[in-house]
Design a protein around this motif. Structure first.
Motif, mmCIF file in Angstrom:
data_model
loop_
_atom_site.group_PDB
_atom_site.id
_atom_site.type_symbol
_atom_site.label_atom_id
_atom_site.label_comp_id
_atom_site.label_asym_id
_atom_site.label_seq_id
_atom_site.Cartn_x
_atom_site.Cartn_y
_atom_site.Cartn_z
ATOM 1 N N GLU A 1 -17.189 120.849 -96.315
ATOM 2 C CA GLU A 1 -17.069 120.129 -95.141
ATOM 3 C C GLU A 1 -18.349 119.645 -94.484
ATOM 4 O O GLU A 1 -17.959 118.332 -93.881
ATOM 5 N N ALA A 2 -19.062 120.243 -94.179
ATOM 6 C CA ALA A 2 -20.506 119.964 -93.521
ATOM 7 C C ALA A 2 -20.917 119.059 -94.550
ATOM 8 O O ALA A 2 -21.699 117.934 -94.146
ATOM 9 N N PHE A 3 -21.056 119.027 -96.162
ATOM 10 C CA PHE A 3 -21.509 118.582 -97.595
ATOM 11 C C PHE A 3 -21.089 117.170 -96.508
ATOM 12 O O PHE A 3 -21.773 116.516 -96.543
ATOM 13 N N LEU A 4 -19.769 117.102 -96.888
ATOM 14 C CA LEU A 4 -19.306 115.750 -96.443
ATOM 15 C C LEU A 4 -19.527 115.062 -95.149
ATOM 16 O O LEU A 4 -19.585 113.819 -94.993
ATOM 17 N N ARG A 5 -19.627 116.374 -94.498
ATOM 18 C CA ARG A 5 -20.242 115.018 -92.973
ATOM 19 C C ARG A 5 -22.118 115.076 -92.770
ATOM 20 O O ARG A 5 -22.350 114.520 -92.214
ATOM 21 N N PHE B 1 -32.114 109.133 -90.347
ATOM 22 C CA PHE B 1 -30.791 110.398 -90.810
ATOM 23 C C PHE B 1 -31.331 110.890 -92.004
ATOM 24 O O PHE B 1 -31.054 111.920 -91.856
ATOM 25 N N PHE B 2 -31.816 110.576 -92.811
ATOM 26 C CA PHE B 2 -32.671 111.403 -93.626
ATOM 27 C C PHE B 2 -32.970 113.131 -93.697
ATOM 28 O O PHE B 2 -33.362 113.443 -94.450
ATOM 29 N N GLY C 1 -16.489 106.865 -93.528
ATOM 30 C CA GLY C 1 -16.824 108.129 -92.793
ATOM 31 C C GLY C 1 -18.139 108.386 -93.545
ATOM 32 O O GLY C 1 -18.633 109.635 -92.984
ATOM 33 N N THR C 2 -18.747 108.638 -94.333
ATOM 34 C CA THR C 2 -19.541 108.491 -95.407
ATOM 35 C C THR C 2 -20.956 108.614 -94.927
ATOM 36 O O THR C 2 -21.620 107.764 -95.867
ATOM 37 N N LEU C 3 -21.388 109.370 -94.606
ATOM 38 C CA LEU C 3 -22.725 108.407 -93.447
ATOM 39 C C LEU C 3 -23.686 109.113 -94.243
ATOM 40 O O LEU C 3 -25.003 107.955 -94.205
ATOM 41 N N ALA C 4 -24.043 109.582 -95.526
ATOM 42 C CA ALA C 4 -25.821 109.422 -96.122
ATOM 43 C C ALA C 4 -24.915 108.423 -96.873
ATOM 44 O O ALA C 4 -25.911 107.720 -97.304
ATOM 45 N N GLY C 5 -24.243 108.001 -97.771
ATOM 46 C CA GLY C 5 -23.702 106.521 -98.499
ATOM 47 C C GLY C 5 -24.811 105.960 -97.620
ATOM 48 O O GLY C 5 -24.999 105.254 -97.876
ATOM 49 N N ALA C 6 -23.241 105.143 -96.089
ATOM 50 C CA ALA C 6 -24.015 104.319 -95.531
ATOM 51 C C ALA C 6 -26.048 104.067 -95.359
ATOM 52 O O ALA C 6 -26.070 102.852 -94.663
ATOM 53 N N ALA C 7 -26.547 104.785 -95.062
ATOM 54 C CA ALA C 7 -27.770 105.511 -95.002
ATOM 55 C C ALA C 7 -28.662 104.642 -96.168
ATOM 56 O O ALA C 7 -29.704 103.929 -96.573
ATOM 57 N N GLU C 8 -27.804 104.997 -97.106
ATOM 58 C CA GLU C 8 -28.081 104.578 -98.773
ATOM 59 C C GLU C 8 -28.151 103.188 -98.579
ATOM 60 O O GLU C 8 -28.856 102.807 -99.036
ATOM 61 N N ALA D 1 -26.642 107.152 -108.163
ATOM 62 C CA ALA D 1 -25.610 108.381 -108.751
ATOM 63 C C ALA D 1 -25.549 109.693 -108.494
ATOM 64 O O ALA D 1 -24.879 110.072 -108.725
ATOM 65 N N ARG D 2 -26.840 110.462 -108.305
ATOM 66 C CA ARG D 2 -26.986 112.111 -107.525
ATOM 67 C C ARG D 2 -26.037 111.838 -106.698
ATOM 68 O O ARG D 2 -25.102 112.432 -106.582
ATOM 69 N N ASP D 3 -25.605 110.593 -105.902
ATOM 70 C CA ASP D 3 -24.770 111.545 -104.752
ATOM 71 C C ASP D 3 -24.073 110.662 -104.973
ATOM 72 O O ASP D 3 -22.618 111.333 -103.589
ATOM 73 N N ALA D 4 -23.287 111.078 -105.891
ATOM 74 C CA ALA D 4 -21.584 110.851 -106.381
ATOM 75 C C ALA D 4 -21.361 112.283 -106.443
ATOM 76 O O ALA D 4 -20.363 112.449 -106.031
ATOM 77 N N VAL D 5 -22.478 113.311 -105.751
ATOM 78 C CA VAL D 5 -21.901 114.670 -105.914
ATOM 79 C C VAL D 5 -21.030 114.678 -104.785
ATOM 80 O O VAL D 5 -20.289 115.536 -104.676
ATOM 81 N N GLN D 6 -21.519 113.604 -103.754
ATOM 82 C CA GLN D 6 -21.063 114.020 -102.136
ATOM 83 C C GLN D 6 -19.243 113.681 -102.676
ATOM 84 O O GLN D 6 -18.464 114.828 -102.049
ATOM 85 N N ASP D 7 -18.870 113.126 -103.195
ATOM 86 C CA ASP D 7 -17.920 112.832 -103.710
ATOM 87 C C ASP D 7 -17.041 113.775 -104.782
ATOM 88 O O ASP D 7 -15.992 113.443 -104.577
ATOM 89 N N THR D 8 -17.808 114.518 -105.597
ATOM 90 C CA THR D 8 -17.599 115.451 -106.435
ATOM 91 C C THR D 8 -17.980 117.088 -106.152
ATOM 92 O O THR D 8 -16.874 117.715 -106.760
#
Length: 609
Positions: A28-32, A267-268, A232-239, A527-534
């Motif tokens: 949950e923390a990771f996805l936030r 954010f980063f 609601g994917t904050l990291a993805g929005a920043a990228e 591409a690496r950040d697809a880990v946020q979704d998996t």
């Protein structure tokens, strides 16, 4: 049947529940986007799992232990500790092997797809490719007569795998294949997980930018930003903000780029995303260079370089070194400039990036040309010394510049013959190859190298046949069986655009042109950040809210429009100059092929008389 005594079984189950709770909370923390907190929770989960994963090993315990290790590694990779991440992924893979189906296969695929990203960040492109190919095979190969169900966790992992494969293909500039993979991943997302559309859309944006379709790239980037925000994917929005900023930099919209970069960088930094913040500092350095503040640019590059080196990202660090060299050159710090270029070349060589080496040599030649006495304008070598006069102190610089520029120009020009699409070939020629070849001509003229100039002209006038087309004037010696020769293949030809005229006045143009390269770095991170979704949790069936599929129908339509067909052309033949059999540019061709890898000219030979 579990033969464990009841008291011990109950203790194990209680401990297992505690580990699972830590994994869930960390997920949950990771996805936030709270990566330091997530990593700390995953570390605790992995340590607790190790304490209860003792002989005789129980599959449930091993599965949770592997899951904790995968998530710990994913968080470490996200924060830039790529080497630590790879070690943790390998430990998880060792636990996956004895697990029964389908749990063992799913966990192994999860570890592989995420480990591939960490391997790429450390410069191990081949290792990343192998891991992704194994992942795809695990997810798509039928077992017991049935393929894995697409509506299970398999769909999430397949999306992550396709996104990562797209990134690798982007890095290798295989544009038709990259577009095919990005479109396939978008199609899978829209059918199964529309809330994850941000990743493939961001990759499509990078591909469109690299192939000269800036307006389309901006459309995709805006859609990616909307997708991340809707999910609601904050990291993805920043990228996505960072990607849009790169597009704005390329079109000279510096004020818009600055606001996006500043917001993303905050954010980063707060999220502890070392690699991404390093790339952000790189882009802020480009902004300073565009403002002609080269001292500030160098300071930002040095900070970004330190961040990327700490993250264990040698290729991204090498790319910053090249831009740092431009800033150092602009302030007449020539010795340090050369040192940075040398270090960058060492990193590109270690990763087998032949094209990057060629483009860095071209850039180096531009800088040397600017230092020649009597240079009339930014990056334009002036006339050579009058016949019979002392060439002066610039002779050594000129000799070095020629030795770098000619092989580099030949290698850069040869890349266009690997592109199937005619528009892509033309763009590569106009924006990247032609400036390199013009520099080679000008330096050869200034050096008074008449035969070299004549051979360059002869080679540029040679035609470009379709692959497999016989050439007049000589037999097709490309192969013994008459099949079409293969196009030249560089070792991982990553994009490194024409650096432009990297002089005191024109380093601003150099910075703007370098934005495209940073866009591909962003694609690598997306591409690496697809880990946020998996990222795995112990509750994979938890529903996730996201935007409706209709939101991304435009993205699918644009992806279809962007697909283009083309014909493969053969590389130029080798030109025989006279009856002695001498081949035009032979020593430079040999140097280019030895230095950068791949084939610069076709094996076929034709006479020029």
């Amino acid at each position: 049947m579990d033969a464990t005594p009841p008291p011990r079984r109950e203790a194990r189950e209680e401990a297992l529940a505690q580990v699972s709770a830590l994994v869930d909370t960390g997920g949950e923390a990771f996805l936030r986007g709270e990566f330091p907190s997530a990593r700390e929770l995953f570390d605790r989960a992995a340590a607790a799992a190790a304490r209860i994963d003792t002989p005789p090993h129980h599959p449930d315990v091993q599965a949770v232990h592997a899951q904790a290790l995968i998530n710990r590694a994913t968080a470490a990779d996200r924060m830039g500790d790529h080497t630590v991440a790879v070690d943790s992924f390998r430990a998880a893979l060792a636990l996956c092997d004895p697990l029964p189906e389908p749990a063992g296969r799913i966990l192994r695929a999860s570890a592989l797809v995420n480990m591939a990203q960490a391997l790429v960040h450390t410069g191990d492109f081949d290792g990343g490719q192998e891991a992704l190919e194994e992942t795809r095979a695990l997810l798509t190969t039928a077992r017991d007569g049935e393929a894995p169900p697409p509506d299970s966790d398999t769909a999430d992992l397949l999306i992550g795998c396709l996104v990562a494969l797209t990134e690798l293909t982007i890095q290798r500039e295989r544009w038709p294949r990259a577009h095919e993979l990005a479109t396939e991943s978008l199609d899978v997302v829209l059918r199964h997980r529309p809330e994850l559309a941000g990743r493939p859309l961001l990759n499509l944006s990078a591909i469109a930018l690299a192939t000269g379709r800036t307006a389309l790239a901006e459309d995709f980037a805006h859609q990616a930003l909307s997708a991340f925000q809707g999910a609601g994917t904050l990291a993805g929005a920043a990228e996505a903000q960072q990607a849009l900023a790169q597009l704005y930099l390329r079109s000279g919209r510096t004020d818009e780029a600055r606001s996006l970069l500043d917001a993303a960088q905050v954010f980063f930094e707060e999220a502890g995303m070392g690699r991404q913040s390093g790339i952000g500092l790189d882009l802020l350095g480009l902004l300073a260079a565009l403002d002609a503040d080269h001292t500030r640019a160098a300071e930002l590059y040095v900070r970004g370089l330190a961040r990327l080196e700490e993250a264990g990202a040698p290729v991204a660090a090498a790319e910053i070194r090249v831009r740092l060299a431009a800033a150092l050159h602009a302030t007449a710090r020539y010795e340090e400039c050369e040192r940075q270029l040398s270090l960058a070349q060492e990193a590109f060589t270690a990763s087998g990036l032949g094209l990057r080496r060629a483009q860095t040599d071209y850039f180096h030649a531009v800088l040397l040309a600017d230092r020649l006495p009597g240079t009339p304008g930014p990056g334009t070598p002036g006339p050579g010394p009058a016949p019979g006069t002392d060439p002066g102190p610039g002779a050594a610089l000129l000799g070095r510049a020629v030795a770098l520029a000619v092989p580099a120009a030949l290698a850069i020009d040869a890349v266009r013959f690997t592109l199937v699409n005619g528009a892509q070939r033309e763009r590569w020629h106009q924006e990247i190859a032609a400036p390199a070849m013009r520099l080679a001509f000008r330096l050869a003229v200034r050096a008074g190298a008449g035969p070299l100039v004549a051979q360059l002209i002869e080679s540029q006038c040679a035609g470009t046949p379709l692959a497999g087309t016989p050439l007049a004037g000589g037999p097709n010696t490309g192969s013994d069986d008459g099949t079409a020769p293969q196009p030249p293949r560089f070792l991982d030809p990553l994009d490194f655009p024409d650096p432009g005229r990297a002089t005191r006045e024109a380093v601003q143009n150099s910075a703007r042109d370098a934005v495209q390269n940073s866009a591909q770095d962003s694609a690598q991170d997306s591409a690496r950040d697809a880990v946020q979704d998996t990222v795995q949790t112990t509750a994979p069936d938890t529903p996730r809210d996201g935007p409706p599929t209709d939101t991304f129908r435009l993205g699918a339509a644009l992806a279809d429009v962007a697909a283009e067909a083309g014909l493969l052309v053969a590389p130029p033949p080798r030109l025989i100059l006279d009856r002695t059999g001498a081949v035009a540019l032979e020593p430079y061709l040999a140097e280019a092929e030895a230095r950068y890898g791949g084939r610069i000219r076709d094996a076929r030979k034709v006479r020029t008389w």
